[in-house]
Structures are given as C-alpha cells and as structure tokens.
Design an enzyme around this catalytic site. Sequence first.
Site, PDB file in Angstrom:
ATOM      1  N   GLY A 156       1.975   4.987  -0.779  1.00  0.00           N
ATOM      2  CA  GLY A 156       1.317   6.238  -1.162  1.00  0.00           C
ATOM      3  C   GLY A 156       2.377   7.266  -1.491  1.00  0.00           C
ATOM      4  O   GLY A 156       2.691   7.543  -2.640  1.00  0.00           O
ATOM      5  N   CYS A 204      -3.530  33.968   9.180  1.00  0.00           N
ATOM      6  CA  CYS A 204      -3.338  34.568  10.492  1.00  0.00           C
ATOM      7  C   CYS A 204      -3.007  33.517  11.538  1.00  0.00           C
ATOM      8  O   CYS A 204      -3.801  33.243  12.439  1.00  0.00           O
ATOM      9  CB  CYS A 204      -4.590  35.341  10.884  1.00  0.00           C
ATOM     10  N   TYR A 245       3.752  18.832  10.830  1.00  0.00           N
ATOM     11  CA  TYR A 245       4.809  17.877  11.207  1.00  0.00           C
ATOM     12  C   TYR A 245       6.191  18.516  11.283  1.00  0.00           C
ATOM     13  O   TYR A 245       7.187  17.810  11.360  1.00  0.00           O
ATOM     14  CB  TYR A 245       4.907  16.747  10.179  1.00  0.00           C
ATOM     15  N   GLU A 265       0.825  -1.220   0.000  1.00  0.00           N
ATOM     16  CA  GLU A 265       0.000   0.000   0.000  1.00  0.00           C
ATOM     17  C   GLU A 265       0.854   1.262   0.000  1.00  0.00           C
ATOM     18  O   GLU A 265       0.718   2.114   0.883  1.00  0.00           O
ATOM     19  CB  GLU A 265      -0.905   0.003   1.239  1.00  0.00           C
TER      20      GLU A 265
HETATM   21  C1  LIG Z   1      -1.487   6.070   5.086  1.00  0.00           C
HETATM   22  C2  LIG Z   1      -1.538   4.626   4.845  1.00  0.00           C
HETATM   23  C3  LIG Z   1      -0.785   4.055   3.806  1.00  0.00           C
HETATM   24  C4  LIG Z   1       0.150   4.852   2.928  1.00  0.00           C
HETATM   25  O1  LIG Z   1       1.277   5.285   3.611  1.00  0.00           O
HETATM   26  P1  LIG Z   1       2.487   6.003   2.843  1.00  0.00           P
HETATM   27  O2  LIG Z   1       3.385   6.422   3.918  1.00  0.00           O
HETATM   28  O3  LIG Z   1       1.918   7.138   2.086  1.00  0.00           O
HETATM   29  O4  LIG Z   1       3.099   4.971   1.934  1.00  0.00           O
HETATM   30  C5  LIG Z   1      -0.948   2.710   3.571  1.00  0.00           C
HETATM   31  N1  LIG Z   1      -1.778   1.947   4.333  1.00  0.00           N
HETATM   32  C6  LIG Z   1      -2.509   2.459   5.336  1.00  0.00           C
HETATM   33  C7  LIG Z   1      -3.404   1.576   6.117  1.00  0.00           C
HETATM   34  C8  LIG Z   1      -2.419   3.809   5.631  1.00  0.00           C
HETATM   35  O5  LIG Z   1      -3.118   4.319   6.652  1.00  0.00           O
END
Ligand SMILES: *Cc1c(COP(=O)(O)O)cnc(C)c1O
Length: 445
Positions: A301, A369, A342, A299
Amino acid sequence: MTAAVTERPGRAPAFCYRALGKRALGESDAVLHCDQVPLSRLAERFGTPLYVYSASTIRERLRAFDQAFDPAPHTVCYSVKANSNLSILRLLTREGCGFDVVSGGELERVLRVDRRAAGKVVFSGVGKTSVEIGMALQAGILLFNVESQSELQVLGECAARLKKTARMALRVNPDVPADTHPYISTGLHQHKFGIPIEQARALYRQAAKHKSLKVSGVSVHIGSQIADVTPFSATMERVADLVRALRIDGHTVDYVDAGGGLGIPYEGDGQSDFAACARKYARALLGPLRGLRVHLLLEPGRSIVGPAGTLLTRVLYRKTNGHKRFLVVDAAMNDLIRPSLYKAHHEIVPVRAHAASAKETVDVVGPICETGDFFARDRELPLAEEGDLLAILDAGAYGMVLASNYNTRPRPAEILVDGDSTKLIRRRETLTDLMGPEAPRSRRA
Ligand SMILES: *Cc1c(COP(=O)(O)O)cnc(C)c1O
C-alpha cells in the site's frame, strides 16, 4: 546557481522545484511542481488544504514493485486502505493490478471501478461481517484471508447458503517482531491479528472438511512501515515450513499471500532508487519460498502511493509564545493524522523556494483545539510568511483515508496530476455535505 533551491528535499521525480513559465530557473522563482504542474497554481485554483498525487509516480512504483517479483509467479494486490480514491484505483486496474480489501466498502470501490477486478481481490481483516462475506462471495473474489476459527465457521455457512465455494487461506501470526510503530506492528502473538502459526494445521484440517470451503493458501502480514527486510524473510521461512507441513497433510496450497508492509523513508531526500529497494524486498521473500511452486500474492500500500502524494497547506498566522515560534497552517490533524497518531515525521517544504532565505525553528500546527494537532515540532524550516504555501511530503498513503470531519472541518479536495494534466478526483466537501445526514427534516423517522 540552483543549488540553493534544490538542496531542499523535494521528492524526485514527482515533486521538484522548477522555474515558472519560460524564465530561467532563478534563485527566487523556483516553484515546487507535481510533474509539470506548479503546486502554486493548483492551490490558487482549488484552494487549500489540498491533496495532490502524481499518477506517473504511482505507475512507476507499481511497475518497479511488480518487476522486482518477475522471477516468480505473482499478483500485486494493492492495499486499498492506503489510498482508496476511485481514480487511483482506476489507474491501478489499468495497470492490471489486483486489490487487498479490508471491508465491504473497499470491495464496493473496487467493483465500481472494474467488476472484472474481483478475480484479483483478496479480503483481509479480523472482523468481516456475514453481509460483507456475502458480497465478496457474490463478486467471486480470489481469496478470503480468515483470521479466526469463528470466522471460518461463518465463511463456511455463508458460502453454503449462497451455493458458492470460498477459496480461503488462514492468516497466520508468525510471532515475528517488526521494528515499527507499535500501533502498526501486527505479527506478534499479543496482537489481535491472525491465527497462531502452531494452531494453523488443526484449523486447516477443519476447513478441508467443509464442503463449501476450498483450502487454497497461507497468508501473513506482519505490520506496516517496516524498513528492514529481515523480519520479512524470517516470516517467509515460517510460512514455507507451514506450506510444506500442510502439503504433507494433503492440502492444496496454491497461494502464499505475503501481505504488505514495506516501508518508505519519510526523512531527508526520500528514496533515490525504489526499484533497488523493491528488488531487495523481493529477494527477502522469494529466498525462503524457493522450490515451493506457489503463486505469490503481494499487498503493498504505502510503498506504492506514499511518496506519490503531498498535502498542500497555507500559512494562516505566525505567532510566538515565549521562545516558541509557531506557524499556524490551514491543514490540521483531521486532514493528515499521522504526526499526531504515530509521531510520524513528514518533510515540510516551501512551495516557493527563496534561495537566500534564513531559517528558523518552528512548530507547524493546525487550527484544531488539540495540543496534538501538529505536523512538525521544533523543525528548522526556511522562514515562511503568512500566506505562504507549504507542502507536507509523502502524504499519499494513510492521509486522506484517515481524514475526518473533527471540528466540523470539510475534508480537502484531491487532485491527480498526470504529466501536464490535472484532474479533480474528489471535490472539497461542503458544510452541507457534513450536516446533511443530521438535518432536522430527516430526523422524523
Ligand atoms: C494495511 C495492510 C496492508 C498494506 O500495508 P502497507 O504497509 O501499506 O504496505 C496489506 N495487507 C494487510 C492485511 C493490511 O492490513
């Protein structure tokens, strides 16, 4: 001759300085491009602040990531929350990508782009509602990542009511620390995420008894922006042990969902070799799973879209308070909140590179602001004039998706560049868009 302009960290291959038009790359006319398109031209045409993404970079990174896992059966399920623009999701479906969604809204985005993608969708998150679960069951998604005993109950009930079978995994919490910002670390027992790994076997036993649930895998996600691969292998060791234990208990475990979290270097020149980084990550995950014969779900991102995007902004004002110099730009924390939220670092570079320009130490701040509205503090940058364009790099992930309308600021437009073509993939919001839902006429309900 070009050293003075190329020393600045752009983000090759997508974001490079090039000469405009047919002129040779001189010392004063190098302009930051996205692929073949000068960012100055996009700013003129579409205004600022403006998100610009490189389609070729997204494709290249996805392919590199995918190829790194070639040795094992796997599906890349891009994490929609990193950047959920429909055109970017469409680009990814064309590459055969699956998706990780964390809400009914994200699922709907995927379905609108390609209904057939549902078979490659995994649904994560601690607070799925029964409406969202129903949507996902109707769509026929691949896997539910269940995060609590109560959710397991609700999933079973929804599936029974709809006469469906829900393929499920428990998202286990491996209690592995990941060296990242505390807000995006998720794999420790004190976090709200997942089920303590030592309680998982009992819950799987419970799931297996439910006629509408099908135990299919084990899922994990330990956090985001993790630079070191060690916590990933430590996690997979624990997951592998659990898979073996579950099989002894008589469960079918076809899938291991390894989550996302692979970090990107935000400082300096960025990543010279993402393919090598992805291979290292793949080795860290695949090692502990060797011999288990599971289908791996991934997964990612940020690592796919982060470096593929930039936020373009224009300097509105220069100002000096005592010793401190400020560049007030037209983008703000509502457009890109990572620095405020962050303390994240984003490289900021001039769109037009002046080879001989002097440097100064400045704070780059937005018009909101809030003292927390900054993109950089005490940063050494080439001298910028009022009206100059700046590019805030590596803004493709967790940028636009976290944008808000704070201070009644319309959210930026988004542009997708592919080679020399540009496409407006989200128009700039108007004030009417913002105020529409609260218009006086609609209040007489
Ligand atoms: C946010 C998230 C991701 C993606 O994380 P990245 O750091 O963007 O690769 C994958 N799986 C779950 C369950 C998430 O909450």
